[in-house]
Structures are given as C-alpha cells and as structure tokens.
Design a protein around this motif. Structure first.
Motif, mmCIF file in Angstrom:
data_model
loop_
_atom_site.group_PDB
_atom_site.id
_atom_site.type_symbol
_atom_site.label_atom_id
_atom_site.label_comp_id
_atom_site.label_asym_id
_atom_site.label_seq_id
_atom_site.Cartn_x
_atom_site.Cartn_y
_atom_site.Cartn_z
ATOM 1 N N MET A 154 0.817 -1.198 0.000
ATOM 2 C CA MET A 154 0.000 0.000 0.000
ATOM 3 C C MET A 154 0.862 1.263 0.000
ATOM 4 O O MET A 154 0.633 2.195 -0.772
ATOM 5 C CB MET A 154 -0.923 -0.010 1.219
ATOM 6 N N VAL A 155 1.888 1.274 0.855
ATOM 7 C CA VAL A 155 2.770 2.445 0.923
ATOM 8 C C VAL A 155 3.556 2.606 -0.386
ATOM 9 O O VAL A 155 3.685 3.715 -0.917
ATOM 10 C CB VAL A 155 3.730 2.327 2.121
ATOM 11 N N GLY A 156 4.064 1.487 -0.915
ATOM 12 C CA GLY A 156 4.807 1.560 -2.169
ATOM 13 C C GLY A 156 3.966 2.095 -3.304
ATOM 14 O O GLY A 156 4.415 2.926 -4.105
ATOM 15 N N ALA A 157 2.703 1.639 -3.374
ATOM 16 C CA ALA A 157 1.816 2.125 -4.422
ATOM 17 C C ALA A 157 1.431 3.580 -4.185
ATOM 18 O O ALA A 157 1.323 4.368 -5.129
ATOM 19 C CB ALA A 157 0.561 1.258 -4.488
ATOM 20 N N GLY A 158 1.228 3.938 -2.909
ATOM 21 C CA GLY A 158 0.888 5.320 -2.603
ATOM 22 C C GLY A 158 2.005 6.275 -2.968
ATOM 23 O O GLY A 158 1.762 7.360 -3.524
ATOM 24 N N VAL A 159 3.248 5.879 -2.680
ATOM 25 C CA VAL A 159 4.395 6.698 -3.068
ATOM 26 C C VAL A 159 4.472 6.812 -4.589
ATOM 27 O O VAL A 159 4.725 7.885 -5.140
ATOM 28 C CB VAL A 159 5.694 6.106 -2.496
ATOM 29 N N GLY A 160 4.238 5.680 -5.271
ATOM 30 C CA GLY A 160 4.247 5.703 -6.729
ATOM 31 C C GLY A 160 3.177 6.618 -7.303
ATOM 32 O O GLY A 160 3.351 7.207 -8.378
#
Length: 406
Positions: A154-160
């Motif tokens: 979730m965090v990785g996608a949010g940063v992306g």
C-alpha cells in the motif's frame, strides 16, 4: 521444508526486536512488489510491448522463481534466513531499480528472471524466520507478518501515485526505492535471530496428493488472484478506465490497504469464525469486488472493487496453511511446504495467463478469471477444509503464553 532453530532461546526483549525486524523485511518485500506493479505501464511503454509480450516477460519472473525454489531449502539451511534475506533482498531491490535501464526486450526478460529468483529466496528466508519466531512466541503471529507485506504494498503504491505530482521521473523513483529498500533490509538483518545452519536439505519435497493437493490448488487460485492485483490493477485503471498515472496507482494501493487491514485483524477473526464459513465468505467477497470493478465503468468503482478483493483474499493463505498443517497422516511441515509451493506457482503463473487472455481479448476478460477462481474457492471450501476441520471446523484458539508487541 528445511527446519531451522535459533542457537539459544532469546530473551523476550531480543525476541521482540527480531519480530519487529522481520516486520520490516515483510514491509520492504511488499513495497518492492508494489514498485514493480506501479511501473508495469511504464515498462510496457518503455519497451513498446503488447499484453502478450509483457505477459511473456512476466513469465520469466515465474521461471526464475521456480528455479530458485528448487534450491531454496538447501540455501536457507546452509546460510540461514538472516544471510539469505540480506543478500537476496538487496539483489531484488537492485533488479527493480534497473527495470527501464536496458533498451532491449531481452534485458527486461533477464531482469525479471532475476527479480523472480531473488524475491522467492527472500520470501522463503523471511517466512522461515517467521515460523521460528511464532514458535518461540507460542502464539499466532503469521497474519501480522503478512499484513506488513500488504502494508508495504500500500505504501509503495501510494508513493508511486504521489511522486509524479512532485515531478519525479520513473527512473528516479526506481533508484530511490532501491536505495531505501537496501538500507531497510540490511538494517533489519542486524536484528534478526541467528539460526543454526545445516549442511543442506536431506529429503526432497514430494508432490502433494489427495486433500493436500486440493488445499494447494485453492492456495494457487487465491494467489493467482492476488498476483493479478499486483501486476495488472494499475494497467487496468489506466488502460480500461482512462485514469491518469496517480489515480491508476491508487488501484493497487486500495487493494493493498484492504488486504493489510484484513490481515492485521486476521488472528481476531480466525479466533471467532470457523475455517469453512470464513473461506466461503472470503471467496464470495473477492468475486463480488472483482465483478464490480470490471462491470461498472467508473474509476471509483474500480478502486472500491479492488479494496473488496483485498479484504476477501486477506485471510485465504492463513486459513489454508493452517488446514495443511492438520491433514491426517501428513506432518505439519510437509503440508505447509507442499501447499506453499503450489500457491507460489499460482502467484507467479497467474499474471502471465491473464496477460495472454488480454492480448487475444481484453484486460477486462483476463481479470474475469479472478471472479471465477474466487467462486471456485468458495464452492470448494467444505471439501478442502472439512477433512482437517470436522463439522466445518472450530475457530482458532488464541495462544497467550508469550506476547510480542506489534
């Protein structure tokens, strides 16, 4: 499955530190998968690929994973989870950073094969450590560890999703993700337990049969659906719903957030709901969510549908692994090893299958497989889990001998 053990019983403080270090490793693993998932459209555009060519490249990742898994037991037994996690995690992060560096398609295929091999070894290593920590803690912790994988996604996608708004290029994002991932992996390795190493795997893994094969098949179906979200959700939002890059990345983020929340509450749910009804509800919820995302041509419906898929799939792996450990006449270690191998095969083989369907029809048609597989899971729950849980099964009992803070 290779058995590992800590050299000496750790103190409660040491065990707590190791548990948090392992949560960081699961978090980074999820973030790396998300970074790849977010940049599937970037990779597709960079190399000028159609869905079928992209699916073949993804299949290279699966081939790399399967080749690595044939030696995973020996490697983890020989070098220990801490050593394998450090090296393979760093190589996995490095492979992600180079995804759009080559100009040739073969370069992408080689990088994805490296990604699949290193990610699978990293996964086996941290799950081996998780098994030992759960044993030492004498209470269920596995759902919480896997929740951190989903939270990392979730965090990785949010940063992306955020970085394009800030003017970051895809390559800058990939390099930054690599640097942060390696720093977290190596820092967490310092706090992991040191396990006794062995000369190597002494017994080969046999193919699962009977009810164990059925449980493994359900794990494969569940992880095909999960892998589809990792690899195709962003492209679906961008291509089928005409979303911009930031909104498209939220498709992955919504799925990962819902799965993380479901897994953080997984131990509480499994203490109160029997395995068969929980599996039926999980399959029906995932099917309904995916159907809504595919049938309602609105970006918001896609985000909500992906979230329902994540919530529905969140407890599938814990339920099936628990059932595998209770198959009559089969040791717990063998049961879990057999089911996890079939499940991992499904996760790696599913996205290329969906890509090939998309090439000859549409991505919507390809992702319709998720609806079918989720319904099969629900319909097969009684047959698969009834043997290991007579009468539908009883809710899991909570163990409270030793507590590790979350």
């Amino acid at each position: 499955m290779t058995s590992t053990a800590s050299l000496a019983p750790p103190s409660p403080r040491r065990l707590q530190a190791a548990a948090w270090a392992l949560r960081i490793q699961f978090f980074v693993s999820g973030a790396l998968f998300a970074t790849w998932g977010v940049h599937v459209p970037t990779v597709k555009a960079h190399y000028g690929l159609g869905e079928q060519s992209l699916a073949i490249a993804m299949l290279a990742s699966g081939v790399g994973a399967l080749l690595a898994l044939t030696q995973a037991g020996r490697v983890v037994a020989r070098f220990g989870p801490r050593g394998v996690a450090g090296l393979m995690g760093a190589l996995c992060a490095g492979g992600v950073s180079l995804l759009i560096v080559p100009d040739a398609y073969l370069g992408l295929v080689g990088l994805l094969m490296l990604f699949g091999a290193t990610a699978s070894l990293f996964d086996v290593a941290i799950n081996a450590e998780a098994t030992e920590i759960e044993h030492l803690a004498a209470r269920p912790l596995m759902s919480g560890f896997h929740a951190m994988f989903s939270l990392g996604g979730m965090v990785g996608a949010g940063v992306g999703s955020l970085l394009p708004w800030l003017g970051w290029t895809p390559q800058t994002h990939l390099f930054a993700a690599c640097g942060a991932g390696i720093a977290l992996i190596l820092g967490a390795c310092a706090a992991m337990l040191k396990m006794r190493t062995e000369a190597g795997e002494k017994q080969p893994m046999s193919l699962p049969r009977g009810v164990l094969a059925l449980i493994g098949a359900l794990a494969a179906l569940g992880l095909i659906a999960e892998g589809a979200m990792y690899d195709w959700s962003v492209l679906f939002m961008k291509q089928e719903r005409a979303s911009d890059a930031s909104i498209a990345a939220l498709g992955y983020a919504s799925f990962s957030l819902a799965m993380a929340l479901g897994r953080f509450g997984g131990d509480w749910v499994r203490a109160r709901v029997a395995p068969v009804p929980l599996m039926i509800a999980s399959g029906l919820l995932a099917a309904a969510g995916m159907a809504a995302a595919l049938l309602v041509p609105v970006a918001g419906a896609g985000l909500l549908g992906f979230a329902l898929v994540g919530l529905g799939l969140s407890n599938v792996v814990p339920v099936l692994f628990s059932a595998a450990s209770k198959v009559p006449g089969i040791s717990a270690a063998h049961g879990i090893a057999a089911v996890s191998s079939l499940g991992y095969l499904g996760m790696m083989a599913g996205p290329p299958l969906i890509g090939m369907i998309a090439e000859h029809s549409s991505l919507t048609a390809g992702l319709a497989c998720v609806v079918v597989f989720a319904l099969v899971m629900a319909m097969s729950a009684q047959r698969a889990l009834g043997v290991t849980q007579p009468g539908g099964g009883q809710p899991c009992r909570r163990l409270t001998d030793t507590r590790i803070g979350r």
